[in-house]
Design a protein around this motif. Structure first.
Motif, short mmCIF file in Angstrom:
data_model
loop_
_atom_site.label_atom_id
_atom_site.label_comp_id
_atom_site.label_asym_id
_atom_site.label_seq_id
_atom_site.Cartn_x
_atom_site.Cartn_y
_atom_site.Cartn_z
N ARG A 7 0.80 -1.22 0.00
CA ARG A 7 0.00 0.00 0.00
C ARG A 7 0.84 1.28 0.00
NH1 ARG A 7 -0.82 -2.12 5.39
NH2 ARG A 7 0.27 -0.85 6.95
N LEU A 8 2.09 1.20 -0.37
CA LEU A 8 2.97 2.37 -0.29
C LEU A 8 3.33 2.96 -1.66
CD1 LEU A 8 5.45 1.31 2.54
CD2 LEU A 8 3.45 2.79 2.72
N GLY A 9 2.51 2.67 -2.67
CA GLY A 9 2.83 3.17 -4.01
C GLY A 9 2.93 4.68 -4.09
N GLY A 10 2.14 5.37 -3.25
CA GLY A 10 2.11 6.83 -3.32
C GLY A 10 3.35 7.52 -2.81
N ILE A 11 4.23 6.79 -2.10
CA ILE A 11 5.40 7.48 -1.56
C ILE A 11 6.37 7.89 -2.66
CG2 ILE A 11 5.23 6.23 0.61
CD1 ILE A 11 7.68 4.64 -0.17
N CYS A 12 6.25 7.32 -3.84
CA CYS A 12 7.16 7.71 -4.93
C CYS A 12 6.60 8.84 -5.78
CB CYS A 12 7.48 6.50 -5.82
SG CYS A 12 6.14 6.03 -6.94
N PHE A 13 5.35 9.26 -5.55
CA PHE A 13 4.75 10.30 -6.38
C PHE A 13 5.52 11.61 -6.29
CE2 PHE A 13 0.13 8.47 -6.38
CZ PHE A 13 0.60 7.35 -7.04
N LEU A 14 5.69 12.11 -5.07
CA LEU A 14 6.37 13.40 -4.90
C LEU A 14 7.84 13.34 -5.28
CD1 LEU A 14 4.83 15.04 -1.70
CD2 LEU A 14 4.18 15.29 -4.09
N PRO A 15 8.63 12.35 -4.81
CA PRO A 15 10.05 12.31 -5.21
C PRO A 15 10.25 12.23 -6.72
CG PRO A 15 9.68 10.86 -3.34
CD PRO A 15 8.33 11.29 -3.81
N SER A 16 9.46 11.40 -7.39
CA SER A 16 9.61 11.23 -8.84
C SER A 16 9.28 12.51 -9.58
CB SER A 16 8.73 10.09 -9.35
OG SER A 16 9.10 8.85 -8.78
N SER A 17 8.14 13.11 -9.23
CA SER A 17 7.72 14.34 -9.91
C SER A 17 8.64 15.51 -9.57
CB SER A 17 6.27 14.68 -9.57
OG SER A 17 6.10 14.81 -8.17
N LEU A 18 9.14 15.55 -8.33
CA LEU A 18 10.05 16.63 -7.93
C LEU A 18 11.38 16.52 -8.67
CD1 LEU A 18 10.66 19.06 -6.14
CD2 LEU A 18 11.43 17.46 -4.36
N LEU A 19 11.90 15.30 -8.77
CA LEU A 19 13.16 15.11 -9.50
C LEU A 19 12.99 15.50 -10.96
CD1 LEU A 19 16.06 14.02 -9.57
CD2 LEU A 19 15.11 11.74 -10.02
N ALA A 20 11.89 15.09 -11.58
CA ALA A 20 11.63 15.44 -12.97
C ALA A 20 11.48 16.95 -13.13
CB ALA A 20 10.36 14.74 -13.46
N PHE A 21 10.80 17.58 -12.19
CA PHE A 21 10.59 19.04 -12.24
C PHE A 21 11.92 19.78 -12.14
CE2 PHE A 21 9.76 23.00 -9.81
CZ PHE A 21 8.97 23.66 -10.75
N ILE A 22 12.76 19.37 -11.21
CA ILE A 22 14.05 20.05 -11.02
C ILE A 22 14.93 19.91 -12.24
CG2 ILE A 22 16.20 19.99 -9.70
CD1 ILE A 22 14.53 19.26 -7.24
N ILE A 23 15.03 18.69 -12.79
CA ILE A 23 15.88 18.46 -13.96
C ILE A 23 15.38 19.25 -15.16
CG2 ILE A 23 16.61 16.73 -15.64
CD1 ILE A 23 16.66 14.68 -13.38
N ALA A 24 14.07 19.14 -15.45
CA ALA A 24 13.51 19.84 -16.61
C ALA A 24 13.62 21.35 -16.47
CB ALA A 24 12.05 19.43 -16.80
N LEU A 25 13.37 21.86 -15.26
CA LEU A 25 13.41 23.30 -15.05
C LEU A 25 14.83 23.83 -15.11
CD1 LEU A 25 11.30 25.48 -14.57
CD2 LEU A 25 11.79 25.32 -12.13
N ALA A 26 15.80 23.06 -14.58
CA ALA A 26 17.19 23.49 -14.61
C ALA A 26 17.69 23.61 -16.06
CB ALA A 26 18.05 22.50 -13.83
N VAL A 27 17.37 22.61 -16.88
CA VAL A 27 17.77 22.66 -18.29
C VAL A 27 17.03 23.79 -19.01
CG1 VAL A 27 17.90 21.38 -20.45
CG2 VAL A 27 18.29 20.20 -18.29
N PHE A 28 15.75 23.96 -18.68
CA PHE A 28 14.95 25.03 -19.27
C PHE A 28 15.57 26.39 -18.98
CE2 PHE A 28 10.42 26.99 -19.48
CZ PHE A 28 10.66 27.40 -20.78
#
Length: 361
Positions: free
Chosen positions: A51-72
């Motif tokens: 039942r812990l699938g949701g714990i990866c939602f924020l880390p995954s999206s945050l990592l993607a956001f930081i990488i994409a925004l930094a390159v942007f």
């Protein structure tokens, strides 16, 4: 493809890849530590499921956001985001919601405690200057006084947060409705050229793809199935509430006045919001405590009418898409108050029709 859309797509891909990497690791961790959602008479599954699938939602999206925004930032040569008071408050509030959801998934937290923390987290947002300040003619109301807007905003955050949490009752439902709502907000913010929000939303959409894959098609007997838990549903609900408030706030420094912004925001969440209202009204009518769990949600009714879990999921997704298309095309011709009334009538008719199938069966 324009540069901003490219980086939004990149955030989606990065987050999606993170989900496919992290979720199997989480399932293995749950198996080793016996962290399962236990079947009971109120739940629809019959196997032990992590039942812990949701714990990866924020880390995954945050990592993607930081990488994409930094390159942007490097490509455009200018900083796309600045850290303000409301940004800090949003992060603190989201961490509170994420934290209480995670604790609940592991050791269980009482509904009243979660409710209090939700109110505290929601209260930080309007105090930072982000709140609903205009109803755009709904019930004849336009601009709102500050404290009325603050109270309304706190209510909206807590209500939507619980709506997503409570509708998470069958495979794929909360994730699919959230994915649809995120796609709608992506369109809304892209139309206004607010690409930072588009990148953030794309990251959240990306991680939902692998989650839905394992949640809907995963095999529990092979430990390849997972639920999002409260850490996932509460986080998704809080972020969706934030996007609704952000897009609905009349702030000429950010976006020009848009008479349909509140309608479009509400439309993206019609099904979970209406479902909670209906369930609450029924509990009040029957004299049952509001925090008592039951099997009166829309997916429960559809299954009592004879549909399978997958069938109920498909019907609810189609219902959500119907309201989005229906309200979108009515927005230019009918006032928001009348559209909301039409939505209520149509939703009521839908449930009356389902009731007839239940009685017949």
């Amino acid at each position: 493809m324009s540069e901003p859309l490219f980086f939004a797509l990149a955030a989606f891909v990065v987050s999606c890849v993170c989900g496919f990497v992290f979720i199997p690791l989480i399932m293995n961790f749950c198996q080793k530590n016996n962290l399962y959602d236990i079947p009971n008479r109120r739940k629809e599954h019959h196997n032990l499921v992590p039942r812990l699938g949701g714990i990866c939602f924020l880390p995954s999206s945050l990592l993607a956001f930081i990488i994409a925004l930094a390159v942007f930032d490097q490509v455009t040569g200018k900083e796309q985001i600045t850290i303000g008071v409301w940004t800090c408050m949003f992060c603190i509030s989201l961490l509170l919601i994420y934290g209480v959801g995670l604790v609940d998934d592991i050791v269980e937290v009482s509904p009243r405690t979660k409710f209090i923390i939700q109110i505290v987290a929601a209260s930080l947002i309007p105090l930072s200057g982000l709140y609903i300040n205009n109803l755009y003619g709904f019930l004849g109301i336009h601009e709102l006084p500050f404290w009325v807007g603050v109270l309304l905003t706190v209510f909206v955050f807590v209500f939507i947060d619980n709506a997503i949490n409570l509708i998470d009752g069958i495979d794929g439902l909360a994730g699919s409705l959230s994915l649809i709502a995120f796609a709608g907000f992506l369109y809304c913010f892209a139309k206004e050229g607010l690409w930072v929000y588009c990148i953030m939303i794309s990251g959240l959409m990306g991680v939902l793809v692998p989650y839905l894959y394992f949640n809907i098609w995963g095999k529990p007997e092979k430990n390849r199935k997972i639920f999002m838990g409260d850490s996932g549903s509460l986080s998704l609900g809080f972020i969706l509430a934030f996007l609704l408030v952000k897009y609905s706030m009349d702030n000429p420094n950010v976006m020009p006045y848009r008479k349909d912004c509140l309608l479009l925001s509400y439309t993206l969440l019609v099904v979970p919001v209406f479902d909670v209202v209906r369930v609450i009204l029924k509990r009040v009518r029957l004299g049952k405590p509001l925090f008592t769990a039951d099997k009166n949600h829309i997916h429960h009714k559809l299954m009592r009418a004879g549909l399978s879990q997958r069938g109920a999921l498909n019907v609810i997704i189609l219902l959500a898409l119907f309201f989005i298309v229906f309200n979108y095309f009515l927005a230019d011709y009918i006032r928001i108050t009348y559209i909301a009334l039409i939505d209520i009538v149509l939703y009521t008719i839908f449930h009356l029709a389902v009731n007839r199938f239940i009685k017949v069966s």
